[in-house]
Design a protein around this motif. Structure first.
Motif, PDB file in Angstrom:
ATOM      1  N   VAL A 109       0.840  -1.209   0.000  1.00 13.24           N
ATOM      2  CA  VAL A 109       0.000   0.000   0.000  1.00 13.24           C
ATOM      3  C   VAL A 109       0.873   1.257   0.000  1.00 13.24           C
ATOM      4  O   VAL A 109       0.621   2.210  -0.743  1.00 13.24           O
ATOM      5  CB  VAL A 109      -0.967  -0.011   1.206  1.00 13.24           C
ATOM      6  CG1 VAL A 109      -1.644   1.350   1.371  1.00 13.24           C
ATOM      7  CG2 VAL A 109      -2.003  -1.120   1.058  1.00 13.24           C
ATOM      8  N   ARG A 110       1.925   1.263   0.816  1.00 11.80           N
ATOM      9  CA  ARG A 110       2.765   2.471   0.874  1.00 11.80           C
ATOM     10  C   ARG A 110       3.428   2.737  -0.468  1.00 11.80           C
ATOM     11  O   ARG A 110       3.508   3.872  -0.926  1.00 11.80           O
ATOM     12  CB  ARG A 110       3.812   2.335   1.972  1.00 11.80           C
ATOM     13  CG  ARG A 110       3.175   2.422   3.365  1.00 11.80           C
ATOM     14  CD  ARG A 110       4.228   2.602   4.424  1.00 11.80           C
ATOM     15  NE  ARG A 110       4.771   3.938   4.418  1.00 11.80           N
ATOM     16  CZ  ARG A 110       6.032   4.247   4.726  1.00 11.80           C
ATOM     17  NH1 ARG A 110       6.880   3.311   4.998  1.00 11.80           N
ATOM     18  NH2 ARG A 110       6.430   5.495   4.715  1.00 11.80           N
ATOM     19  N   GLU A 111       3.882   1.675  -1.127  1.00  9.59           N
ATOM     20  CA  GLU A 111       4.556   1.881  -2.419  1.00  9.59           C
ATOM     21  C   GLU A 111       3.577   2.419  -3.464  1.00  9.59           C
ATOM     22  O   GLU A 111       3.870   3.367  -4.179  1.00  9.59           O
ATOM     23  CB  GLU A 111       5.163   0.551  -2.899  1.00  9.59           C
ATOM     24  CG  GLU A 111       6.417   0.175  -2.130  1.00  9.59           C
ATOM     25  CD  GLU A 111       6.917  -1.239  -2.437  1.00  9.59           C
ATOM     26  OE1 GLU A 111       7.786  -1.716  -1.710  1.00  9.59           O
ATOM     27  OE2 GLU A 111       6.398  -1.864  -3.394  1.00  9.59           O
ATOM     28  N   GLU A 112       2.401   1.818  -3.524  1.00  6.29           N
ATOM     29  CA  GLU A 112       1.443   2.264  -4.552  1.00  6.29           C
ATOM     30  C   GLU A 112       0.876   3.647  -4.211  1.00  6.29           C
ATOM     31  O   GLU A 112       0.646   4.459  -5.108  1.00  6.29           O
ATOM     32  CB  GLU A 112       0.300   1.239  -4.704  1.00  6.29           C
ATOM     33  CG  GLU A 112       0.740  -0.174  -5.083  1.00  6.29           C
ATOM     34  CD  GLU A 112       1.502  -0.265  -6.408  1.00  6.29           C
ATOM     35  OE1 GLU A 112       1.418   0.673  -7.220  1.00  6.29           O
ATOM     36  OE2 GLU A 112       2.197  -1.288  -6.601  1.00  6.29           O
ATOM     37  N   ALA A 113       0.659   3.910  -2.923  1.00  6.70           N
ATOM     38  CA  ALA A 113       0.118   5.221  -2.538  1.00  6.70           C
ATOM     39  C   ALA A 113       1.137   6.320  -2.833  1.00  6.70           C
ATOM     40  O   ALA A 113       0.778   7.433  -3.213  1.00  6.70           O
ATOM     41  CB  ALA A 113      -0.257   5.223  -1.055  1.00  6.70           C
ATOM     42  N   ARG A 114       2.426   5.994  -2.665  1.00  6.10           N
ATOM     43  CA  ARG A 114       3.492   6.959  -2.959  1.00  6.10           C
ATOM     44  C   ARG A 114       3.447   7.345  -4.451  1.00  6.10           C
ATOM     45  O   ARG A 114       3.466   8.516  -4.819  1.00  6.10           O
ATOM     46  CB  ARG A 114       4.824   6.294  -2.584  1.00  6.10           C
ATOM     47  CG  ARG A 114       6.093   6.989  -2.906  1.00  6.10           C
ATOM     48  CD  ARG A 114       6.428   8.074  -1.930  1.00  6.10           C
ATOM     49  NE  ARG A 114       6.108   9.375  -2.542  1.00  6.10           N
ATOM     50  CZ  ARG A 114       6.008  10.513  -1.919  1.00  6.10           C
ATOM     51  NH1 ARG A 114       6.112  10.561  -0.608  1.00  6.10           N
ATOM     52  NH2 ARG A 114       5.751  11.632  -2.545  1.00  6.10           N
TER      53      ARG A 114
ATOM     54  N   ASP B 232       2.589  10.981  -6.021  1.00  3.76           N
ATOM     55  CA  ASP B 232       3.477  11.706  -6.945  1.00  3.76           C
ATOM     56  C   ASP B 232       2.674  12.179  -8.157  1.00  3.76           C
ATOM     57  O   ASP B 232       2.800  13.305  -8.610  1.00  3.76           O
ATOM     58  CB  ASP B 232       4.607  10.784  -7.433  1.00  3.76           C
ATOM     59  CG  ASP B 232       5.617  10.517  -6.312  1.00  3.76           C
ATOM     60  OD1 ASP B 232       5.550  11.221  -5.287  1.00  3.76           O
ATOM     61  OD2 ASP B 232       6.435   9.594  -6.461  1.00  3.76           O
ATOM     62  N   ARG B 233       1.828  11.283  -8.627  1.00 10.03           N
ATOM     63  CA  ARG B 233       1.013  11.632  -9.791  1.00 10.03           C
ATOM     64  C   ARG B 233       0.037  12.755  -9.429  1.00 10.03           C
ATOM     65  O   ARG B 233      -0.137  13.719 -10.189  1.00 10.03           O
ATOM     66  CB  ARG B 233       0.249  10.378 -10.220  1.00 10.03           C
ATOM     67  CG  ARG B 233      -0.474  10.549 -11.510  1.00 10.03           C
ATOM     68  CD  ARG B 233      -1.283   9.313 -11.812  1.00 10.03           C
ATOM     69  NE  ARG B 233      -2.457   9.766 -12.542  1.00 10.03           N
ATOM     70  CZ  ARG B 233      -3.049   9.086 -13.472  1.00 10.03           C
ATOM     71  NH1 ARG B 233      -2.621   7.917 -13.788  1.00 10.03           N
ATOM     72  NH2 ARG B 233      -4.096   9.582 -14.095  1.00 10.03           N
TER      73      ARG B 233
ATOM     74  N   VAL C  16      -6.748   2.168 -10.341  1.00  9.13           N
ATOM     75  CA  VAL C  16      -5.586   1.434 -10.881  1.00  9.13           C
ATOM     76  C   VAL C  16      -4.637   1.068  -9.736  1.00  9.13           C
ATOM     77  O   VAL C  16      -4.194  -0.078  -9.593  1.00  9.13           O
ATOM     78  CB  VAL C  16      -4.852   2.293 -11.939  1.00  9.13           C
ATOM     79  CG1 VAL C  16      -3.547   1.640 -12.361  1.00  9.13           C
ATOM     80  CG2 VAL C  16      -5.763   2.525 -13.155  1.00  9.13           C
ATOM     81  N   SER C  17      -4.360   2.046  -8.865  1.00  6.34           N
ATOM     82  CA  SER C  17      -3.429   1.796  -7.758  1.00  6.34           C
ATOM     83  C   SER C  17      -4.047   0.857  -6.732  1.00  6.34           C
ATOM     84  O   SER C  17      -3.368  -0.011  -6.176  1.00  6.34           O
ATOM     85  CB  SER C  17      -3.076   3.119  -7.066  1.00  6.34           C
ATOM     86  OG  SER C  17      -2.559   4.010  -8.011  1.00  6.34           O
ATOM     87  N   TRP C  18      -5.316   1.050  -6.473  1.00 10.31           N
ATOM     88  CA  TRP C  18      -6.009   0.188  -5.501  1.00 10.31           C
ATOM     89  C   TRP C  18      -5.925  -1.269  -5.926  1.00 10.31           C
ATOM     90  O   TRP C  18      -5.547  -2.140  -5.145  1.00 10.31           O
ATOM     91  CB  TRP C  18      -7.471   0.637  -5.377  1.00 10.31           C
ATOM     92  CG  TRP C  18      -8.307  -0.330  -4.593  1.00 10.31           C
ATOM     93  CD1 TRP C  18      -9.163  -1.258  -5.101  1.00 10.31           C
ATOM     94  CD2 TRP C  18      -8.335  -0.482  -3.172  1.00 10.31           C
ATOM     95  NE1 TRP C  18      -9.731  -1.987  -4.088  1.00 10.31           N
ATOM     96  CE2 TRP C  18      -9.242  -1.532  -2.896  1.00 10.31           C
ATOM     97  CE3 TRP C  18      -7.693   0.146  -2.108  1.00 10.31           C
ATOM     98  CZ2 TRP C  18      -9.513  -1.962  -1.597  1.00 10.31           C
ATOM     99  CZ3 TRP C  18      -7.969  -0.279  -0.806  1.00 10.31           C
ATOM    100  CH2 TRP C  18      -8.869  -1.311  -0.571  1.00 10.31           C
TER     101      TRP C  18
ATOM    102  N   VAL D  25      -4.434  -4.770  -4.233  1.00 12.95           N
ATOM    103  CA  VAL D  25      -5.281  -5.945  -3.989  1.00 12.95           C
ATOM    104  C   VAL D  25      -4.631  -7.181  -4.607  1.00 12.95           C
ATOM    105  O   VAL D  25      -4.496  -8.226  -3.956  1.00 12.95           O
ATOM    106  CB  VAL D  25      -6.702  -5.720  -4.569  1.00 12.95           C
ATOM    107  CG1 VAL D  25      -7.509  -7.018  -4.516  1.00 12.95           C
ATOM    108  CG2 VAL D  25      -7.422  -4.602  -3.824  1.00 12.95           C
ATOM    109  N   ARG D  26      -4.189  -7.062  -5.867  1.00 10.16           N
ATOM    110  CA  ARG D  26      -3.574  -8.235  -6.511  1.00 10.16           C
ATOM    111  C   ARG D  26      -2.287  -8.627  -5.791  1.00 10.16           C
ATOM    112  O   ARG D  26      -1.997  -9.810  -5.642  1.00 10.16           O
ATOM    113  CB  ARG D  26      -3.328  -7.951  -8.002  1.00 10.16           C
ATOM    114  CG  ARG D  26      -4.616  -7.995  -8.838  1.00 10.16           C
ATOM    115  CD  ARG D  26      -4.302  -7.894 -10.334  1.00 10.16           C
ATOM    116  NE  ARG D  26      -3.661  -6.640 -10.649  1.00 10.16           N
ATOM    117  CZ  ARG D  26      -4.278  -5.543 -11.101  1.00 10.16           C
ATOM    118  NH1 ARG D  26      -5.580  -5.573 -11.342  1.00 10.16           N
ATOM    119  NH2 ARG D  26      -3.611  -4.435 -11.348  1.00 10.16           N
ATOM    120  N   ARG D  27      -1.530  -7.633  -5.327  1.00 10.22           N
ATOM    121  CA  ARG D  27      -0.295  -7.979  -4.606  1.00 10.22           C
ATOM    122  C   ARG D  27      -0.630  -8.690  -3.289  1.00 10.22           C
ATOM    123  O   ARG D  27       0.029  -9.656  -2.912  1.00 10.22           O
ATOM    124  CB  ARG D  27       0.518  -6.702  -4.323  1.00 10.22           C
ATOM    125  CG  ARG D  27       1.148  -6.133  -5.594  1.00 10.22           C
ATOM    126  CD  ARG D  27       1.850  -4.801  -5.332  1.00 10.22           C
ATOM    127  NE  ARG D  27       3.076  -4.967  -4.558  1.00 10.22           N
ATOM    128  CZ  ARG D  27       3.908  -3.973  -4.254  1.00 10.22           C
ATOM    129  NH1 ARG D  27       3.649  -2.731  -4.680  1.00 10.22           N
ATOM    130  NH2 ARG D  27       4.993  -4.178  -3.552  1.00 10.22           N
TER     131      ARG D  27
END
Ligand code: HEM
Length: 451
Positions: free
Chosen positions: A159-164, A168-169, A183-185, A189-191
């Motif tokens: 979550v931290r990596e995708e939220a980061r 940024d975006r 897309v990030s959510w 979930v898949r990870r």
């Protein structure tokens, strides 16, 4: 079979059956909105219209009128030639949920028709003795009673990596809306479910999406067997390749257990995480428009280590109240497995029993929490003691994913709010303190300016 002896509530006399005009009105004001917005996969256009017309407000008013006319109910009616029992009283909700799976089976015929499109052996649609092992798999793999699942460190990392990346975006574009967030959510979930290698497997979620669209039509559409076989095969390959730190691995550990069918359970998890993503954006909207709660959330985050798993009680309470206000399972359905005695009348076997969550969750019009954001009642025990509040259902059929949902959603919110960005809600509909919160809140229409 003799009528069930499950304990009965003691209030009021046997209700009349709903008349023709009432049935028509119920169909138009309660059932059609449910169907048009998509029960298994929300339809963005249907949701936008529902929000514009505030259809849930009409549904709630419709059920309140029925209660005024018929008392506590439950109200029997026939719809499309089938018997339906409409619950109107919280005590009856508790009775039905506590009486799961017998005499009140969660595997109602409408649900079987819908969910079998992508999870032919999901525990929720399993009848008879096989349900126990499938339910057990869910409870054990999802660690139903643990606020912090043993996979929490992996969830936090993903979550931290995708939220980061999302932040940024957002910092560049200055905005955040559903499409970018989703897309990030889904990557997280898949990870969480299938491991890092599945991060970008949009095709898998796309196949599931198409099956869920078909599921919206329940028994009215034939099974999409070829697509289902393709999806389940794809899911099997992913699950078998998933590393040890995944929910799939936890599910496959039960593969030996007779008939537990891990793939159907994993398919349900992927489907159900969609609702949790919608809840994150709605909660973020509430925190952006409610300064007091927004401040408390930031204080909670500031006092904890962002890199470690955290229980974040206040953020969890905010998520719980968001699903109370906008339940993602608006129709909690059961089907009687045998004749059941109810206030002096016999409810026949194979009757569908409906608890309409938006009606119960907004409570009495004068209930202090009805149309207000009220996270505190999830912290002090009031909400848990109230049989009307069933965002994650209750009793032996309670959602076994509640804790992992609260972990995932609160970690997402903490990551977003802790990135130093400010989210300002700029969508058409603004849920604000001091005004009754909207009854329908379309997550696809939520837009933030990001500062
Ligand atoms: C906002 C997110 C969610 C909410 C509000 C929610 C709520 C619910 C509700 C109300 C039910 C009962 C449905 C019924 O009786 O027809 C249910 C069942 C279930 N949920 Fe969730 N859910 C969520 C997400 C999840 C997730 C992410 C998972 C798995 C990772 C999950 C796993 C399950 C399972 C396996 C069942 C079936 C239980 C059984 O067969 O007894 N849920 N959920």
């Amino acid at each position: 079979m003799p009528p069930s002896t499950a304990p009965e509530p003691t209030t009021s006399a046997a209700p009349r059956r709903a008349g023709t005009a009432e049935r028509l009105r119920f169909t138009a004001e309660v059932l059609l909105p449910l169907l048009s917005t998509g029960v298994i996969k929300r339809r963005p256009r249907g949701m936008a219209l529902a929000e514009r017309l505030q259809l849930d407000r009409r549904s709630i008013a419709s059920l309140r009128r029925l209660r005024e006319r018929h008392g506590d109910g439950p109200l029997p009616m026939r719809l499309a030639g089938r018997p339906l029992l409409l619950l109107l009283d919280p005590g009856d909700v508790r009775r039905v949920l506590d009486g799961t799976p017998r005499p009140f089976s969660p595997a109602s015929w409408e649900k079987r028709g819908a969910l079998s499109q992508f999870q032919p052996h999901g525990s929720l649609i399993t009848r008879g003795t096989e349900r126990a092992s499938r339910r057990r798999l869910n409870e054990e793999a999802l660690e139903i009673h643990r606020p912090l699942h043993h996979l929490a460190p992996a969830v936090v990392r993903a979550v931290r990596e995708e939220a980061r990346l999302l932040a940024d975006r957002g910092a560049v574009t200055g905005q955040l809306a559903w499409d970018a967030f989703a897309v990030s959510w889904w990557r997280t979930v898949r990870r969480t479910v299938l491991g890092d290698a599945a991060r970008d497997d949009h095709r898998l979620t796309g196949e599931l999406g198409r099956l869920r669209e078909a599921a919206n039509w329940s028994v009215l559409l034939p099974r999409r067997r070829a697509l289902r076989a393709r999806f389940l095969d794809h899911l099997r390959q992913r699950a078998e390749a998933a590393g040890p730190d995944t929910l799939a691995a936890a599910a496959l550990a039960h593969a030996e257990e007779q008939g537990s069918d891990p793939l159907s359970q994993i398919a349900h998890w992927l489907f159900a995480f969609d609702a949790a993503g919608m809840t994150v954006l709605r909660t973020l909207a509430l925190l952006a428009t409610h300064p007091e709660e927004g401040g408390r959330a930031r204080d909670e985050i500031a006092g904890t280590d962002p890199g470690g798993p955290r229980t974040l009680p206040f953020l969890r309470a905010c998520v719980l109240d968001t699903v109370r206000l906008w339940p993602t399972t608006p129709a909690v359905l059961r089907q009687t497995t045998e004749d059941v005695e109810w206030r002096g009348r016999t409810v026949p076997a194979r009757t569908t029993v409906l608890a309409h969550a938006p009606y119960f969750h907004r409570g009495d019009p004068y209930a202090p929490y009805a149309d207000r954001f009220s996270p505190d009642m999830w912290l002090d025990g009031r909400a848990r003691a109230d049989p009307a509040l069933i965002p994650f259902s209750g009793g032996p059929g309670v959602c076994p994913g509640e804790n992992i949902v609260l972990l995932h959603t609160s970690t997402w919110l903490a990551a977003m709010l802790g990135e130093g960005l400010v989210y300002q809600l700029v969508s058409r509909l603004r849920p604000e303190p001091g005004r009754p919160l909207p009854a329908t809140f379309n997550p696809f229409g939520v837009r933030f300016a990001v500062h």
